[in-house]
Design an enzyme around this catalytic site. Structure first.
Site, PDB file in Angstrom:
ATOM      1  N   ASP A 115       0.839  -1.196   0.000  1.00 13.20           N
ATOM      2  CA  ASP A 115       0.000   0.000   0.000  1.00 13.20           C
ATOM      3  C   ASP A 115       0.879   1.254   0.000  1.00 13.20           C
ATOM      4  O   ASP A 115       1.626   1.476   0.952  1.00 13.20           O
ATOM      5  CB  ASP A 115      -0.857  -0.049   1.283  1.00 13.20           C
ATOM      6  N   CYS A 162      -5.593   4.577  -3.531  1.00 12.00           N
ATOM      7  CA  CYS A 162      -5.795   3.156  -3.209  1.00 12.00           C
ATOM      8  C   CYS A 162      -7.030   2.521  -3.842  1.00 12.00           C
ATOM      9  O   CYS A 162      -6.925   1.606  -4.646  1.00 12.00           O
ATOM     10  CB  CYS A 162      -5.917   2.947  -1.699  1.00 12.00           C
ATOM     11  N   ASN A 221      -0.455   2.293  -5.468  1.00 14.68           N
ATOM     12  CA  ASN A 221      -0.085   3.590  -6.061  1.00 14.68           C
ATOM     13  C   ASN A 221       1.295   3.955  -5.531  1.00 14.68           C
ATOM     14  O   ASN A 221       1.783   3.340  -4.581  1.00 14.68           O
ATOM     15  CB  ASN A 221      -1.109   4.701  -5.724  1.00 14.68           C
TER      16      ASN A 221
END
Ligand SMILES: *[C@@H]1O[C@H](CO)[C@@H](O)[C@H](O)[C@H]1NC(C)=O
Ligand SMILES: *[C@@H]1O[C@H](CO)[C@@H](O)[C@H](O)[C@H]1NC(C)=O
Ligand SMILES: *[C@@H]1O[C@H](CO)[C@@H](O)[C@H](O)[C@H]1NC(C)=O
Ligand SMILES: *[C@@H]1O[C@H](CO)[C@@H](O)[C@H](O)[C@H]1NC(C)=O
Ligand SMILES: *[C@@H]1O[C@H](CO)[C@@H](O)[C@H](O)[C@H]1NC(C)=O
Ligand SMILES: *[C@@H]1O[C@H](CO)[C@@H](O)[C@H](O)[C@H]1NC(C)=O
Length: 598
Positions: free
Chosen positions: A52, A88, A337
């Site tokens: 993440d 996200c 990302n």
């Protein structure tokens, strides 16, 4: 296994094969699957590690020795891999459906424009990668963060579909490194107060892996830790302004001492003397020493938070090896990302179109994947679902906006059959993380109007970024000469005295290049399926244009001059069509005056 039960399992496998075929796979697929009952078992396993907010460009991967040893050295590192929305939830939904955010319309982390409820409302809970792979006979397993706004209150209304076994992190505790809540299968949520989230997750991932290995079906296991996302403490929904604290990620005790002298790489775009970008970014003040010190601390905290993930990689590889299935298992490593800290004077965060935010690590090892190889061809997150269809032998869906990445061969990065473009889109908020923002410590500031559409195009000859914001500001960077995106070259053909006047890209004026880029963006911002993969075909149905170089031919100048331009009539927080200007492009027809077709 005794003879009789082996026969039974074969019969069961055959049964499953027939059911799978009945679900509508094409004839060729049936012929391949039907005669040999055990072919199913030879399909590769897939372990998908989805972290993440990990950057590619801030060097974090260089602090992950196991990632380098087990994945990069044994596999292929896709050096030009991009996300299509740098946030996200939209990015994860795009990844798991193979569709751009304008085609999922899941564009935010929270309702009404995004989050788990929006994913469900749009019907994707019946129609996304885990469901597709499970229907194809894969044993599908998941642990960690699925989507934002997937909460202790809504996890069972409905449950996320498509998993044989799942153990999800739930909001509002998803990003609490020391107070996670997990929710397994159809059980109620369980709090792990005081325990380190990535270590708990590792235990769960390894258990799921062992259970998958004990079954005969090939498996698709996703491991989705929240590292190195910032730590978020909230007593309510994770919405800015609602008693929310966003701080640097928390390290495991055993990693707290690491990297004491490490700092954010001081690239030319780090806290530059001159402001850069447009809109709110161009108005950011230069950061002072205390701000920079804090950001270096934030950066080190991210590197530490990634260490348990690095340990996990090594343990996963060991288990596969011990069970003799390492050679038949793809391990894919990526992030939802990218991330910036300090570049362009930005506080820690994502949501921008800069390289730091849209480039992520994408590293793959597995059967046939070239070892110790760096691939330069362009790949994106919307290519991942098509790629998994490709390696598992499923026919591609016509609603895929991406195209399979041929894992098994060297790609030719100047081959126009691979696309030269990346579509990047964003709607709504930007949220600077960490304690330095104009609203003061621990008080997340919300930037509105962070809505833009962009394209990246790159090949061995050119490397460009072009964007149009909802404020109708534009950006053009030539990354061949300006890799840090500090010099916005955007000019309109009628901007006299502009510093960039007389400047050329690809041997022609900036205005000519801009007209082509704008038309390409016009197509891509509302493309669907094949037109997202081959956008020049929309502008040039006669098929003579495959790259921007082809489109620069002087005979098309007038066509591109009068083409509708990308624009917005206002800034919206979501994909509101009537705020987004022209939707369709004029089409060029050879030998006939193009405007007769308007
Ligand atoms: C996974 O779930 C599907 C759908 O319920 C089922 O058909 C399949 O047998 C399950 N696989 C395993 C290994 O349990
Ligand atoms: C930890 O999470 C639980 C809910 O799972 C909550 O009740 C508790 O207040 C949290 N503890 C802290 C210190 O935030
Ligand atoms: C640095 O800037 C922040 C605001 O961004 C301010 O609160 C702080 O006082 C400044 N520190 C110094 C030492 O000037
Ligand atoms: C890559 O593709 C380009 C364009 O089709 C071609 O000219 C070149 O020879 C190819 N290179 C390799 C190594 O195949
Ligand atoms: C930006 O957002 C603010 C607050 O939502 C709004 O008042 C303003 O009009 C917006 N600016 C533009 C250029 O749309
Ligand atoms: C996207 O979803 C929003 C929120 O439900 C809706 O208002 C909007 O019309 C949708 N956009 C499109 C293009 O369907």
């Amino acid at each position: 296994m005794k003879g009789i039960s082996l026969l039974n399992s074969l019969a069961i496998i055959l049964g499953v094969v027939q059911t799978t075929c009945a679900l509508g796979y094409n004839d060729q697929q049936q012929q391949i699957l039907a005669p040999a009952a055990n072919i199913k078992d030879n399909r590769p396993n897939i372990i998908f590690i989805l972290v993440d907010d990990q950057d590619l460009l801030l060097d974090s991967i260089n602090y992950m020795p196991n990632l380098n040893k087990h994945l990069a050295q044994e596999g292929t590192f896709y050096r030009n891999h991009f996300v299509t929305t740098a946030l996200c939830c939209p990015s994860r939904v795009s990844l798991l459906t193979g569709r751009l955010a304008h085609n999922t319309n899941v564009t935010d982390v929270n309702p009404p424009y995004g989050g788990y409820p929006k994913f469900v409302e749009r019907g994707f809970n019946e129609n996304y990668l885990p469901v597709w792979l499970q229907n194809a006979g894969y044993n599908t397993l998941y642990t960690g963060k699925l989507f934002n706004a997937h909460t202790v209150d809504n996890y069972n209304s409905p449950f996320a579909n498509g998993f044989n076994s799942s153990d999800f992190l739930l909001d509002p505790y998803t990003y609490s490194y020391l107070n996670a809540t997990f929710q397994r299968d159809s059980d109620p949520p369980v709090s792990y107060e005081g325990q380190y989230t990535t270590d708990i997750l590792k235990g769960k991932a390894l258990d799921l892996l062992e259970s998958a290995i004990s079954q005969t079906d090939p498996f698709f296991l996703t491991i989705a830790p929240v590292a190195p996302h910032s730590n978020v403490h909230s007593n309510g929904p994770i919405i800015p302004g609602v008693d929310l604290k966003i701080t640097a990620p928390i390290s495991a005790e055993r990693h707290k001492h690491l990297f004491k002298d490490v700092k954010i790489p001081r690239t030319p775009n780090f806290n530059p003397d001159e402001p850069s970008g447009v809109n709110w970014i161009a108005r950011l003040p230069k950061q002072n020493e205390s701000n920079i010190d804090y950001n270096d601390h934030f950066y080190r905290s991210r590197l530490r938070a990634l260490q348990p993930v690095d340990e996990l990689i090594s343990e996963v590889v060991d288990i596969l090896d011990e069970n003799h299935i390492l050679d038949n298992t793809y391990i894919i490593y990526t992030s939802d990302n990218g991330y910036h800290i300090g570049q362009h004077r930005l506080q820690a965060g994502k949501e921008c179109g800069f390289e730091e935010d849209i480039r992520v690590p994408f590293i793959v090892r597995g059967p046939g994947v070239l070892p110790n190889y760096e691939e330069l061809a362009i790949t994106t997150h919307i290519d991942i679902a098509p790629t998994l269809f490709d390696i598992t032998g499923l026919p591609l869906r016509s609603d895929f906006d991406g195209t399979p990445i041929p894992f098994k061969k060297e790609l030719n990065s100047s081959d126009p059959v691979r696309h030269e473009h990346v579509t990047v889109e964003y709607w709504g908020l930007a949220i600077p993380e960490g304690k330095y923002n104009t609203l003061g410590p621990d008080n997340p500031e919300i930037i509105t109007n962070n809505t833009y559409k962009s394209i990246r195009i790159l090949s061995s000859e050119y490397d460009l970024y072009y964007s149009v914001w909802c404020s109708n500001e534009h950006q053009l960077y030539d990354l061949k000469t300006d890799p840090y995106e500090l010099n916005n070259l955007y000019v309109t053909s009628d901007s006299p005295g502009n510093l960039n006047e007389g400047r050329e890209i690809l041997g022609v004026s900036l205005a000519k290049v801009i007209h082509r880029l704008d038309a390409l963006l016009l197509v891509l911002k509302s493309c669907q399926g094949q037109t997202c993969i081959r956008p020049w075909d929309v502008l040039h149905p006669e098929g003579k244009v495959e790259t921007i170089v082809d489109a620069l031919d002087a005979k098309y100048d007038e066509f591109y001059n009068v083409q509708s331009k990308v624009s917005f009539s206002r800034c919206e927080f979501g994909y509101i069509l009537d705020a987004e200007g022209p939707q369709t492009a004029l089409t060029y027809r050879d030998g006939i005056e193009w405007h007769h077709w308007v």
